[in-house]
Design a protein around this motif. Sequence first.
Motif, mmCIF file in Angstrom:
data_model
loop_
_atom_site.group_PDB
_atom_site.id
_atom_site.type_symbol
_atom_site.label_atom_id
_atom_site.label_comp_id
_atom_site.label_asym_id
_atom_site.label_seq_id
_atom_site.Cartn_x
_atom_site.Cartn_y
_atom_site.Cartn_z
ATOM 1 N N GLN A 226 -0.855 4.166 -13.877
ATOM 2 C CA GLN A 226 -2.257 4.264 -14.283
ATOM 3 C C GLN A 226 -3.145 3.282 -13.526
ATOM 4 O OE1 GLN A 226 -3.535 6.485 -17.050
ATOM 5 N NE2 GLN A 226 -1.707 7.376 -16.146
ATOM 6 N N LYS A 227 -2.520 2.490 -12.620
ATOM 7 C CA LYS A 227 -3.232 1.598 -11.712
ATOM 8 C C LYS A 227 -4.030 0.512 -12.433
ATOM 9 C CE LYS A 227 -3.587 5.162 -8.154
ATOM 10 N NZ LYS A 227 -2.370 4.697 -7.482
ATOM 11 N N ILE A 228 -3.464 -0.032 -13.517
ATOM 12 C CA ILE A 228 -4.105 -1.195 -14.143
ATOM 13 C C ILE A 228 -3.168 -2.397 -14.076
ATOM 14 C CG2 ILE A 228 -5.409 0.298 -15.700
ATOM 15 C CD1 ILE A 228 -3.591 -0.791 -17.973
ATOM 16 N N GLY A 229 -2.141 -2.313 -13.224
ATOM 17 C CA GLY A 229 -1.180 -3.400 -13.132
ATOM 18 C C GLY A 229 -1.765 -4.673 -12.560
ATOM 19 N N LYS A 230 -2.880 -4.576 -11.806
ATOM 20 C CA LYS A 230 -3.510 -5.762 -11.232
ATOM 21 C C LYS A 230 -4.534 -6.385 -12.170
ATOM 22 C CE LYS A 230 -2.994 -4.082 -6.469
ATOM 23 N NZ LYS A 230 -3.728 -3.706 -5.233
ATOM 24 N N SER A 231 -4.884 -5.699 -13.240
ATOM 25 C CA SER A 231 -5.873 -6.224 -14.176
ATOM 26 C C SER A 231 -5.257 -7.309 -15.042
ATOM 27 C CB SER A 231 -6.422 -5.099 -15.067
ATOM 28 O OG SER A 231 -5.391 -4.577 -15.886
ATOM 29 N N ASP A 232 -6.109 -8.071 -15.726
ATOM 30 C CA ASP A 232 -5.585 -9.156 -16.551
ATOM 31 C C ASP A 232 -4.765 -8.627 -17.718
ATOM 32 O OD1 ASP A 232 -7.754 -7.998 -17.781
ATOM 33 O OD2 ASP A 232 -8.714 -9.882 -18.358
ATOM 34 N N ILE A 233 -5.217 -7.548 -18.349
ATOM 35 C CA ILE A 233 -4.471 -7.005 -19.481
ATOM 36 C C ILE A 233 -3.201 -6.314 -19.007
ATOM 37 C CG2 ILE A 233 -5.693 -4.785 -19.537
ATOM 38 C CD1 ILE A 233 -5.564 -4.956 -22.608
ATOM 39 N N GLY A 234 -3.240 -5.673 -17.827
ATOM 40 C CA GLY A 234 -2.040 -5.034 -17.298
ATOM 41 C C GLY A 234 -0.955 -6.043 -16.965
ATOM 42 N N GLN A 235 -1.338 -7.150 -16.334
ATOM 43 C CA GLN A 235 -0.363 -8.191 -16.014
ATOM 44 C C GLN A 235 0.212 -8.816 -17.275
ATOM 45 O OE1 GLN A 235 -2.671 -10.785 -13.521
ATOM 46 N NE2 GLN A 235 -2.311 -9.585 -11.676
ATOM 47 N N LEU A 236 -0.642 -9.011 -18.297
ATOM 48 C CA LEU A 236 -0.168 -9.595 -19.551
ATOM 49 C C LEU A 236 0.822 -8.667 -20.249
ATOM 50 C CD1 LEU A 236 -0.435 -11.844 -21.741
ATOM 51 C CD2 LEU A 236 -2.215 -10.441 -22.772
ATOM 52 N N VAL A 237 0.497 -7.382 -20.297
ATOM 53 C CA VAL A 237 1.368 -6.419 -20.981
ATOM 54 C C VAL A 237 2.711 -6.300 -20.264
ATOM 55 C CG1 VAL A 237 1.651 -3.979 -21.534
ATOM 56 C CG2 VAL A 237 -0.495 -5.114 -22.051
ATOM 57 N N ILE A 238 2.709 -6.244 -18.932
ATOM 58 C CA ILE A 238 3.970 -6.141 -18.185
ATOM 59 C C ILE A 238 4.834 -7.375 -18.424
ATOM 60 C CG2 ILE A 238 4.961 -6.152 -15.864
ATOM 61 C CD1 ILE A 238 2.700 -4.323 -14.991
ATOM 62 N N ALA A 239 4.223 -8.565 -18.363
ATOM 63 C CA ALA A 239 4.987 -9.797 -18.571
ATOM 64 C C ALA A 239 5.512 -9.884 -20.002
ATOM 65 C CB ALA A 239 4.105 -11.009 -18.260
ATOM 66 N N ALA A 240 4.678 -9.517 -20.988
ATOM 67 C CA ALA A 240 5.121 -9.557 -22.386
ATOM 68 C C ALA A 240 6.211 -8.521 -22.638
ATOM 69 C CB ALA A 240 3.933 -9.312 -23.316
ATOM 70 N N GLY A 241 6.097 -7.342 -22.021
ATOM 71 C CA GLY A 241 7.113 -6.311 -22.182
ATOM 72 C C GLY A 241 8.453 -6.734 -21.614
ATOM 73 N N MET A 242 8.442 -7.361 -20.442
ATOM 74 C CA MET A 242 9.698 -7.835 -19.853
ATOM 75 C C MET A 242 10.309 -8.945 -20.705
ATOM 76 S SD MET A 242 9.106 -7.780 -15.732
ATOM 77 C CE MET A 242 10.856 -8.017 -15.481
ATOM 78 N N HIS A 243 9.466 -9.824 -21.237
ATOM 79 C CA HIS A 243 9.973 -10.905 -22.084
ATOM 80 C C HIS A 243 10.587 -10.338 -23.365
ATOM 81 C CE1 HIS A 243 9.865 -15.337 -22.333
ATOM 82 N NE2 HIS A 243 10.025 -15.123 -23.615
ATOM 83 N N SER A 244 9.913 -9.375 -23.954
ATOM 84 C CA SER A 244 10.420 -8.765 -25.185
ATOM 85 C C SER A 244 11.725 -8.031 -24.932
ATOM 86 C CB SER A 244 9.362 -7.809 -25.750
ATOM 87 O OG SER A 244 9.824 -7.151 -26.894
ATOM 88 N N ASP A 245 11.792 -7.289 -23.817
ATOM 89 C CA ASP A 245 13.003 -6.553 -23.469
ATOM 90 C C ASP A 245 14.157 -7.509 -23.214
ATOM 91 O OD1 ASP A 245 14.589 -4.401 -22.976
ATOM 92 O OD2 ASP A 245 13.676 -3.842 -21.074
ATOM 93 N N PHE A 246 13.877 -8.579 -22.508
ATOM 94 C CA PHE A 246 14.917 -9.549 -22.186
ATOM 95 C C PHE A 246 15.474 -10.215 -23.447
ATOM 96 C CE2 PHE A 246 15.639 -14.163 -21.268
ATOM 97 C CZ PHE A 246 16.907 -14.002 -20.733
#
Length: 792
Positions: A168-188
């Motif tokens: 969806q091309k929001i990976g560079k946005s502040d909320i996109g970066q936060l969600v990706i990092a939080a998702g990886m942390h939660s998954d880990f």
Amino acid sequence: MSGIFGTEKGFDQACAENLRKNLSNATLKLLAFYAMMIVCNILHHILRPWSQPRITTDIVIGLILGNIGPVKKWAVTVPDALNSLIYFGMVCYMFVLGLEMDPYVLFRWPTRAAKVAYAGMISTFILGSVITPFLRFFKTPSIMRTISLSTALCGTSSPVLTRIITSQKIGKSDIGQLVIAAGMHSDFVSSLVISVCYVAYYDSSSGMSESDRIKNAVIQGVALFIQSAITASISPFFLNWVNNENPEGKPLKGSHLILSVAFMAVLCSCSTLSGYSPILSAFMAGIFLPREGRVSKWALGKINYFLSTIFYPIFFFWMGYEADFRGFEPGHLLTWGRLFVLLLITIAGKLAGIIISGAILGFNWPESIMIGLLLTVKGHFHIFMAVMAKQTGRTTTSTSLVIILVVFFTALHAPFVVSNIIERARKQSPTHRMALEWLDPMDELRMLLCVHGPHNVASTINIMEISRGMADPGIVVYVTDMIEMTDQIAATLVQKDTDNAKVTDKGVIDMRDQITTAVQAYANENGDGITLRRMLALSTFSLMPRDISNMAEDLLISLIVLPFHKIQRTDGTFDGGHPGFRFVNRKVLRHAPCSVGILVDRGFGLMEKIPGSHLTLNVAVIFIGGQDDREALAYAGRVARHPGVKLTVIRFLVETSTENSSSRRTTDYRYSIAEQEQEMKLDDECFADFYEKYVAGGPVAYMEKHLANSAETFANLKSMEGRYSLIIVGRGGRVNSVLTIGMNDLEQCPELGPIGDVLSGTEFSITTSVLIIQQPSLRGDLEGLDEDFSIM
């Protein structure tokens, strides 16, 4: 003897029959696999307008195919082989998942993303532990099974979530970066908890005594610790040795690859000797292996390719086969209660924790809700655990299907949440977009004129001169040096403060002084109405487009003019050009927030100045139609005010006889009929307004050319050779392409557009300069919104 030969003949016939059956069976399995892939791809293509992730379509197809009667009967004949393949695929999946994780984040101070992840996990875990025991999800309830289910519910599938965010091309946005990092942390964290707690889990039906159970847990725990310690301590040395022996640019040696694969396989299987799960063992080995280096990247690429092309279609077919609809029990109220309660726990638990943490961290509550909804996404590992719980008899088929449906619904809503994020960002943080067409003629024009070196100064001065218009309101010109950041220049930088550095390289200083002296002398002598500023774009070519675009955004620029990357030789031909500057031109054309012009200088800079009383400069502007041609016409309106400029507007029109038959067939497919009509209406209105201001009783000459096709367009362009000193033309963006179709087949510089490429080609005049202009387009992936937008 005949009896012996007869026996051999019968044996040969039996072997041939057996081989035929095996080949037929293998062919059917292969066809079934390809059918699964084709159907999944077709459905995914149908659902593409709704931006649905791949997992949703795969779940639907898997459930349907796995429950078709004949297919289910066929699958019954190969359950062991199917289970073995799924088990191997999940080992690879968990190994890659672990390889992408950083275990040392647990020992650092929590970041914002970690705090958000922890808050959502804790609230979901508490809610799940309190509610799930009352709905009897397991045939034999126990505390460990409740903890396992609650831990799975509080996790997030980071591969699925990351794919949704990036697609969806929001990976560079502040909320996109936060969600990706939080998702990886939660998954880990959730996967790590499941892996560690597995050593304490035991099957009550196994008949093990309490002492045997404790002994088994200790053995598995020690084996897991030894595996992790060995992996963390030895693997960096081994993989670094392999990486050093195989530098970038050279193919990896086969012997080293074999050693690396064997080394990884041994590490993944260490703890399995104690009875520990191979799947979780692969995850634990993966998280302690180095993520950097050629070997790790090679393993990630190959395994991910295997998963996406081969494993996932088979995995979802296996899921559908195991999730038998006949065992769903839709008539039982408890079935629907389990479904809605699991959805409630997953969604409400995440929202509660993240809204609370968002309030503490200063998030707006709408953004906290959207983050919480995105972090509910579940994926392949959750489906695998649901099916395995059913296979081992811990849950019913109905409960397994309920969990699969929960996974489906958590992924289903994610694209709509992302769309809402984009809409909110567009409303709250509209990106500055400027163009000459939208600029009031009585407003101040702000230009960014870029130079590569002193050889561009004369043409830059002449662009300033013809663009100046009237002294009131005048123009503001930012003359910007485009200098590549080399190691030599970087070594001479002197840091003045945290954001600024002073250039002390003598070559750069001398060049900038030479340019400044020349442009300042012009401004002092002829600069009535011109406000001159000096700027510097000092960076690598990969970062220079971003710096120029940011500069234009900050300075409210309406037009950037870039030099062509090629320089004209004394014989009139161009040199090979600088590929770095060509890259910059292309990227600025793509990302600039304002109009962009590329100046092809063929003697335009040889005129030291263009005073109206001494010299008449013949300039032409070509108008075919489209937003770029309208922008060229708007710029030509400012040029027409200069007393030393004789401007001619040449409009190319489609012959009436060919308009209905040809032009419609060659219209750009990206535009709908309504968009074509709207663009043509804008063209007519724009040209009528220009004609009334500058042509009717004004100083501007006008010519019409009625053409049938691109061949006639090319011939008319050739006829202008040597008649004008400067030709202004739009880069493209035309809905009616009948007059230019086919011209781009032999383009040498596509960044100039079809008309600009012809006019700047080697077969055209060696004395006519060309200015190609492009208007900023609001048709982006985010419709005018930068991908690195900020909303939080």
